[in-house]
Design an enzyme around this catalytic site. Sequence first.
Site, PDB file in Angstrom:
ATOM      1  N   SER A  29       0.827  -1.212   0.000  1.00 27.20           N
ATOM      2  CA  SER A  29       0.000   0.000   0.000  1.00 27.20           C
ATOM      3  C   SER A  29       0.858   1.257   0.000  1.00 27.20           C
ATOM      4  O   SER A  29       0.528   2.258  -0.654  1.00 27.20           O
ATOM      5  CB  SER A  29      -0.928  -0.006   1.216  1.00 27.20           C
ATOM      6  OG  SER A  29      -1.803  -1.114   1.188  1.00 27.20           O
TER       7      SER A  29
ATOM      8  N   LYS B  27     -48.048 -43.591 -12.327  1.00 28.76           N
ATOM      9  CA  LYS B  27     -47.168 -43.737 -13.496  1.00 28.76           C
ATOM     10  C   LYS B  27     -46.803 -45.202 -13.748  1.00 28.76           C
ATOM     11  O   LYS B  27     -46.951 -45.701 -14.873  1.00 28.76           O
ATOM     12  CB  LYS B  27     -45.883 -42.918 -13.305  1.00 28.76           C
ATOM     13  CG  LYS B  27     -46.085 -41.436 -13.111  1.00 28.76           C
ATOM     14  CD  LYS B  27     -44.778 -40.694 -12.979  1.00 28.76           C
ATOM     15  CE  LYS B  27     -43.968 -41.179 -11.776  1.00 28.76           C
ATOM     16  NZ  LYS B  27     -44.655 -40.980 -10.497  1.00 28.76           N
TER      17      LYS B  27
ATOM     18  N   SER C 211     -39.168 -37.522 -12.386  1.00 33.33           N
ATOM     19  CA  SER C 211     -38.419 -36.539 -13.196  1.00 33.33           C
ATOM     20  C   SER C 211     -38.962 -35.131 -12.958  1.00 33.33           C
ATOM     21  O   SER C 211     -39.557 -34.535 -13.853  1.00 33.33           O
ATOM     22  CB  SER C 211     -38.461 -36.894 -14.683  1.00 33.33           C
ATOM     23  OG  SER C 211     -39.749 -37.162 -15.143  1.00 33.33           O
TER      24      SER C 211
END
Length: 649
Positions: A47, A487, A555
Amino acid sequence: MKLKTLLNSCVQLVICKKFCSDENTITISNMEQIKLVIAGHIDHGKSTMIGRIMQDIGALHDDKIELLKAISKRRGMPMEWAFVLDAMRTEREQGITIQTTQVFLKTPTKSYAVIDVPGHKEFLNNMISGAASADAAILVVDAKEGVQDQTRVHSYILRWLGFDSVLVTINKMDLVNYSKERFDELRFQVNKHLKKVGIISTTILPVSARYGDGLVHRSQNMSWFTGPTLMSSLDAFWPKPMPMELPLRLPIQDIYKFDERRIIAGRIESGKLKVGDTLMFAPNNSTAKVRSIEAWGVKLPVLAASAGQCVGITLEDHIFVERGFLASHKTNPPVQTYFFRARIFWLANTPLELGRYYKLKLTTIERIVEVFKIEKVIDIFDLSEHSGNQIERNMIGEVVLHTRAMLYLDEFTFNPHLGRFVLFDGYDMVAGGLVFIDKVQELGLISYKSLQQIPSVEDHVTIENRWRANGHKSGVLWLTGLSGSGKSTLALELENILFRKGWQVCVLDGDNIRSGLSADLGYSPSDRHENIRRVGEIARLFANSGVLVITAFISPYRSDRARARALMPSLFHEIYVNASLDSCKKRDPKGLYKKANNGEIIEFTGISSPYEVPSSPEVEVNTCKQSINQSIEKMLSYIQAKFALENNE
């Protein structure tokens, strides 16, 4: 070397609205500005060096100088130039830099954005984020203390970020009476260390930041040094050109829709592209030609773009592309692999351990990776090597990482822009790494070039011939819905009916996939993504061999179903098995909702994990309003219309 800020959240890209045109090619303004990072051990004068340079080139106003004098006097110390940058009270009181600070300087020939980064080991993350965007680097070494711990750490980080050369200043020469012998000793020491980490020190300069020796003006105290000043060395520096000659790498940031255009946005990391080029998009290796390169505020059409530029492109064909995909030319695609070697720099307090999982980010690509093997651990302070099953903070490790989903990348030595990544543990960045592909095959692991480079086996039996032999077309009926929606019941009944009719048909559901092919996966979002990816690939293989595939998977994510569709656009048919959550809870055929409500199952769809309803399925059946037979009849009607040859030929 031109670098991007990859570290905190990959590259944040947008469709740039400030393109300008030069011979129909997008150009970027302000390229003459050099980003310069100042690195080094705590209290070695980084610095102070920046503050003194600002004074000596006339970048500080008189009132600012008077303020610095007052602060220094109040604290009973000589003029402290570091206070120009150490704006935080904590920084001034403790004499350390905590936050990355950036100031702007101008000389007659150059414009600089100077980045002052923390030297303390507790603020390495800030150091990395600051250094990542720099074009050039200065490494500061205290003439009295010499090479210290954080000198070694910072030099390694600079190498990891892609710097193969740095400018070194031996600072505080006033503390060693401007000794040429001490400078020569440190020059040898620094060169030896940098050579070990793979960095070439382009120039090593003796300076005194406090008194301005060797910064902007030559030092009368070091007449023995005939080399350049720091600022003249910087003014002679030119950043390396963007990697236009490397293969095209365009990570996809996002997809935007304007009027009739579907614009794919991203930043070209390497290479170049032009209108009419055929691009290949990993991971599914689909291809399409570039229809246009979009830009705003230009009179002529943009025909080409190159590395470092943000672009929006449209394609001639409508293919599935999303954030995290990677565009390349077909002739020079990236490596696609599940395993790769890496050299990582570990930042976290908790050590890296063998078998742990972390999130990898590479440009816009994100993957969950497992630490498959730790080959060696390197002590960053003396670069000694040893074996181990964990890597402690601020240590280097050479590891083998395993990702369950295909990863596409380049070796760092070939293309740093696709060969550098970061690891996250939760929301915390814990490591940065470099990619090395070599010798992975020796471990018996999967690593190969893009699938487009592997000669495919010519299939002499066409899919049309298979259809004629079977008497029906093939495809994938993708049943999606909540657990308990019906399903599997519908899929098995459909299979039974079609088999009795003589059709080639099979069912893929959670039971037969999770018990075998995906037995290694859990139910986290990343594991769900991988499970559905595998199902999509298997379903595609079966469908291409003439089989009508019926899949029965929750999914839950639209993106996963879209990715499966993209594998086989003409063969994919989405069927939404609609049932309310309350109905599914009442049915609960396997007792899963009960376990989820009791906390025995985490991330269960409908309870603690979302389900994204299909936006436009080919077929929808509602098992709350329709009986099983009614649902079967609706699906059979669709199958007869789409797959029976007598209705299509």
